[in-house]
Write an enzyme that holds these catalytic residues in place. Structure first.
Site, PDB file in Angstrom:
ATOM      1  N   TYR A   1      20.078  87.958  34.070  1.00  0.00           N
ATOM      2  CA  TYR A   1      19.805  88.301  32.672  1.00  0.00           C
ATOM      3  C   TYR A   1      18.802  89.445  32.553  1.00  0.00           C
ATOM      4  O   TYR A   1      18.951  90.313  31.687  1.00  0.00           O
ATOM      5  CB  TYR A   1      19.351  87.070  31.888  1.00  0.00           C
ATOM      6  CG  TYR A   1      17.993  86.508  32.254  1.00  0.00           C
ATOM      7  CD1 TYR A   1      16.862  86.882  31.561  1.00  0.00           C
ATOM      8  CD2 TYR A   1      17.862  85.576  33.280  1.00  0.00           C
ATOM      9  CE1 TYR A   1      15.614  86.366  31.877  1.00  0.00           C
ATOM     10  CE2 TYR A   1      16.623  85.054  33.610  1.00  0.00           C
ATOM     11  CZ  TYR A   1      15.511  85.444  32.909  1.00  0.00           C
ATOM     12  OH  TYR A   1      14.275  84.939  33.236  1.00  0.00           O
TER      13      TYR A   1
ATOM     14  N   LYS B   1      10.161  92.245  25.743  1.00  0.00           N
ATOM     15  CA  LYS B   1      11.519  92.695  26.055  1.00  0.00           C
ATOM     16  C   LYS B   1      12.414  92.597  24.825  1.00  0.00           C
ATOM     17  O   LYS B   1      13.223  93.499  24.566  1.00  0.00           O
ATOM     18  CB  LYS B   1      12.080  91.849  27.197  1.00  0.00           C
ATOM     19  CG  LYS B   1      13.490  92.228  27.632  1.00  0.00           C
ATOM     20  CD  LYS B   1      13.939  91.332  28.771  1.00  0.00           C
ATOM     21  CE  LYS B   1      13.909  89.883  28.342  1.00  0.00           C
ATOM     22  NZ  LYS B   1      14.253  88.952  29.428  1.00  0.00           N
TER      23      LYS B   1
ATOM     24  N   ASP C   1       7.739  77.639  35.564  1.00  0.00           N
ATOM     25  CA  ASP C   1       8.464  78.389  36.583  1.00  0.00           C
ATOM     26  C   ASP C   1       7.954  78.173  37.999  1.00  0.00           C
ATOM     27  O   ASP C   1       8.622  78.545  38.953  1.00  0.00           O
ATOM     28  CB  ASP C   1       8.398  79.895  36.270  1.00  0.00           C
ATOM     29  CG  ASP C   1       9.191  80.253  35.025  1.00  0.00           C
ATOM     30  OD1 ASP C   1       9.803  79.347  34.430  1.00  0.00           O
ATOM     31  OD2 ASP C   1       9.203  81.446  34.652  1.00  0.00           O
TER      32      ASP C   1
ATOM     33  N   GLU D   1      19.787  92.915  30.676  1.00  0.00           N
ATOM     34  CA  GLU D   1      19.028  93.243  29.469  1.00  0.00           C
ATOM     35  C   GLU D   1      18.404  94.629  29.579  1.00  0.00           C
ATOM     36  O   GLU D   1      18.503  95.443  28.647  1.00  0.00           O
ATOM     37  CB  GLU D   1      17.967  92.175  29.227  1.00  0.00           C
ATOM     38  CG  GLU D   1      18.571  90.872  28.734  1.00  0.00           C
ATOM     39  CD  GLU D   1      17.602  89.711  28.692  1.00  0.00           C
ATOM     40  OE1 GLU D   1      17.916  88.694  28.059  1.00  0.00           O
ATOM     41  OE2 GLU D   1      16.512  89.812  29.310  1.00  0.00           O
TER      42      GLU D   1
ATOM     43  N   CYS E   1       6.037  85.256  29.475  1.00  0.00           N
ATOM     44  CA  CYS E   1       6.851  85.429  28.270  1.00  0.00           C
ATOM     45  C   CYS E   1       6.164  86.319  27.242  1.00  0.00           C
ATOM     46  O   CYS E   1       6.763  87.244  26.709  1.00  0.00           O
ATOM     47  CB  CYS E   1       7.172  84.068  27.663  1.00  0.00           C
ATOM     48  SG  CYS E   1       8.170  84.177  26.170  1.00  0.00           S
TER      49      CYS E   1
ATOM     50  N   GLU F   1      31.732  81.718  11.354  1.00  0.00           N
ATOM     51  CA  GLU F   1      32.818  80.859  10.869  1.00  0.00           C
ATOM     52  C   GLU F   1      33.906  80.690  11.925  1.00  0.00           C
ATOM     53  O   GLU F   1      34.694  79.731  11.865  1.00  0.00           O
ATOM     54  CB  GLU F   1      33.411  81.420   9.579  1.00  0.00           C
ATOM     55  CG  GLU F   1      34.233  82.676   9.748  1.00  0.00           C
ATOM     56  CD  GLU F   1      34.865  83.152   8.444  1.00  0.00           C
ATOM     57  OE1 GLU F   1      35.568  82.331   7.795  1.00  0.00           O
ATOM     58  OE2 GLU F   1      34.631  84.310   8.063  1.00  0.00           O
TER      59      GLU F   1
ATOM     60  N   ALA G   1      -8.514  80.325  40.210  1.00  0.00           N
ATOM     61  CA  ALA G   1      -8.916  78.976  40.591  1.00  0.00           C
ATOM     62  C   ALA G   1      -8.098  78.518  41.790  1.00  0.00           C
ATOM     63  O   ALA G   1      -6.905  78.820  41.900  1.00  0.00           O
ATOM     64  CB  ALA G   1      -8.728  78.006  39.432  1.00  0.00           C
TER      65      ALA G   1
ATOM     66  N   CYS H   1       9.787  87.833  27.880  1.00  0.00           N
ATOM     67  CA  CYS H   1      10.789  87.731  26.826  1.00  0.00           C
ATOM     68  C   CYS H   1      10.347  88.322  25.487  1.00  0.00           C
ATOM     69  O   CYS H   1      11.170  88.906  24.776  1.00  0.00           O
ATOM     70  CB  CYS H   1      11.221  86.280  26.655  1.00  0.00           C
ATOM     71  SG  CYS H   1       9.915  85.053  26.762  1.00  0.00           S
TER      72      CYS H   1
ATOM     73  N   GLY I   1      15.559  88.328  40.784  1.00  0.00           N
ATOM     74  CA  GLY I   1      15.053  86.965  40.776  1.00  0.00           C
ATOM     75  C   GLY I   1      13.540  86.904  40.706  1.00  0.00           C
ATOM     76  O   GLY I   1      12.853  87.932  40.721  1.00  0.00           O
TER      77      GLY I   1
ATOM     78  N   HIS J   1      32.343  82.150   4.630  1.00  0.00           N
ATOM     79  CA  HIS J   1      33.156  83.364   4.759  1.00  0.00           C
ATOM     80  C   HIS J   1      32.604  84.486   3.878  1.00  0.00           C
ATOM     81  O   HIS J   1      32.163  84.230   2.759  1.00  0.00           O
ATOM     82  CB  HIS J   1      34.596  83.036   4.341  1.00  0.00           C
ATOM     83  CG  HIS J   1      35.535  84.183   4.462  1.00  0.00           C
ATOM     84  ND1 HIS J   1      36.010  84.622   5.679  1.00  0.00           N
ATOM     85  CD2 HIS J   1      36.064  84.988   3.515  1.00  0.00           C
ATOM     86  CE1 HIS J   1      36.821  85.642   5.481  1.00  0.00           C
ATOM     87  NE2 HIS J   1      36.869  85.895   4.170  1.00  0.00           N
TER      88      HIS J   1
END
Length: 448
Positions: A178, A51, A304, A182, A43, A442, A115, A48, A263, A437
């Site tokens: 996604y 990006k 993940d 994106e 991330c 709204e 590790a 993310c 994926g 408004h």
């Protein structure tokens, strides 16, 4: 626990691993983390966060065009990809430092090496040094999947996309999730000719059909091409360096880059799981119970790398729950229902709860409320792009089962709407709320 070097040894310093380690240490545990790359995980380093920064940069393409209709003379426009790229990567460095500082401030020892699990309570570092721990936490995340076809080595993934020397003139993006949508929006706004190909005839599987159909319509209107029911046959590199892509059911396509967004694969190779008996599923993901415990009682896994939801906020919650349960005397399990999510496409989409199809299957009788409108800003900017908000309710009770939307700032609006859905509120609760408004949000309390 004094019989072990540590109370907890975490493998992987991504979002889930860092949260679990920090919280466990705050509960008084002796904690160590092994990370062979950079602290922060997908991330922060290659996902993310950078990006979203590119998404912000890409939005200026349309914003500067729209500004003319609001009276602004923006003059000559010029985009410098390298400046944006370097600024984004510079902030990644900053975040990497903050994550390391977080671990250090909580007295978590960090080993910057690979590790391997060599026993239920034993870890062997890349240097050959062995460490023992009462508990081992696997938080190694996932990596982009690369299709196997002749010439696949010529393609790139989202990992490399952040480091390009220039924006490609023509790019083929494989996938329809996604990440694919994106980057399709990002590259298109930066001036690339974008083609998105997918092996099925659907995009963004799991999102409400009305919302994803609207994104497809808008993307086509913007000039992004789509090739559905297409599988890779081969990729050939041409003399000029371009790539000729052969695919089923379509003519070959000549592009400068092929970006695989098909994926993600759990990072389990070389961890020694088979040697200690940690079970994985057919995808290689680690199988865990409701407390993130694997088939080996002393070994846990979050994020993940497991067979659950691949989202950063979920990994963080799993890490927190693990640490609180095991070290904080505070048993905690994560509720995986009603998880909100977003796609930072152009425009973005967001959703929470059941789609219309899912709701009909589970409840039979549902009531659907929609608002299909053109945002005020788009009206003045002479932009015909329309937003769509959708609420699905259980007809007998009015309980909200799902909310889905596409439009400017949809993810920002959805975060608060998700609280209402999670709390089990009804359509009547929204109707009883006074609108702010004029706003796009709204529309949620004015749905008909």
């Amino acid at each position: 626990m004094a019989d072990y070097d540590y109370d907890l040894f975490t493998i992987g310093a991504g979002s889930g691993g860092v949260r679990a380690s920090r919280v466990a240490a705050a509960h008084g545990a002796r904690v160590a983390v092994a990370e062979e790359y950079r602290v922060g995980g997908t991330c922060v380093i290659r996902g993310c966060v950078p990006k979203k920064m590119l998404v912000y940069g890409a939005h200026f393409a349309e914003d500067l065009e729209d500004a003319k209709h609001f009276g602004w003379d923006v003059g000559e426009r010029k985009f410098d990809w390298k400046k944006l790229r370097d600024n984004v990567l510079g902030d990644v460095d900053r975040l990497n430092g903050l994550y390391k500082q977080t671990l250090e401030n909580n007295n978590v020892e960090v080993f910057h090496e690979r590790a391997t699990i060599t026993g239920p309570n034993e870890i062997t570092l890349g240097s050959g040094e062995k460490k023992t721990a009462k508990y081992i936490l696997i938080a190694t995340g996932a990596r982009p999947h690369v299709p196997t076809c002749p010439g696949h080595e010529y393609g790139i993934t989202s990992n490399e996309a952040f480091h390009l020397d220039a924006i490609p003139r023509r790019v083929l993006i494989a996938g329809a999730g996604y990440i694919a949508n994106e980057f399709a929006g990002i590259f298109h706004q930066f001036g690339a000719k974008v083609t998105l190909m997918n092996r099925s005839d659907q995009m963004l599987r799991g999102y409400d059909e009305s919302v994803r159909d609207r994104l497809l319509q808008i993307s086509l209107m913007k000039g992004i091409d789509f090739r559905f029911n297409a599988n890779f046959e081969k990729i050939e590199k041409q003399e000029d360096g371009s790539l000729l892509v052969f695919m089923s059911n379509h003519e070959p396509l000549n592009v400068d880059y092929v970006l695989f967004a098909t994926g993600r694969v759990p990072n389990v190779e070389g961890l020694g799981l088979e040697d200690v008996g940690v079970s994985v599923n057919e995808r290689g993901a680690i199988q865990v119970d409701g407390n993130s415990r694997t088939s080996v009682p002393s070994i846990y896994a979050v994020g993940d790398v497991t067979d659950r939801v691949q989202l950063t906020p979920v990994a963080i919650r799993e890490g927190q729950a693990f640490a609180d349960t095991v070290f904080g005397n505070k048993p905690t399990t994560l509720d995986y229902s009603c998880i909100p999510s977003a796609v930072f496409s152009h425009p973005p989409i967001a959703g929470v709860g059941l789609t219309e199809a899912q709701a009909m299957q589970q409840y039979g009788t549902v009531k659907v409320y929609t608002s299909d409108f053109r945002p005020m800003k788009n009206v003045v900017a002479h932009r015909n792009e329309r937003s769509l908000y959708k609420m699905i309710c259980d007809e007998p009770t009015g309980k909200i089962l799902g909310i889905h939307m596409i439009g400017p700032d949809a993810p920002e609006i959805m975060q608060v709407a998700a609280v209402a859905v999670k709390a089990g509120l009804t359509k009547a609760d929204f109707d009883a709320t006074v609108a702010i408004h004029p706003t796009m949000s709204e529309e949620l309390v004015l749905l008909k």
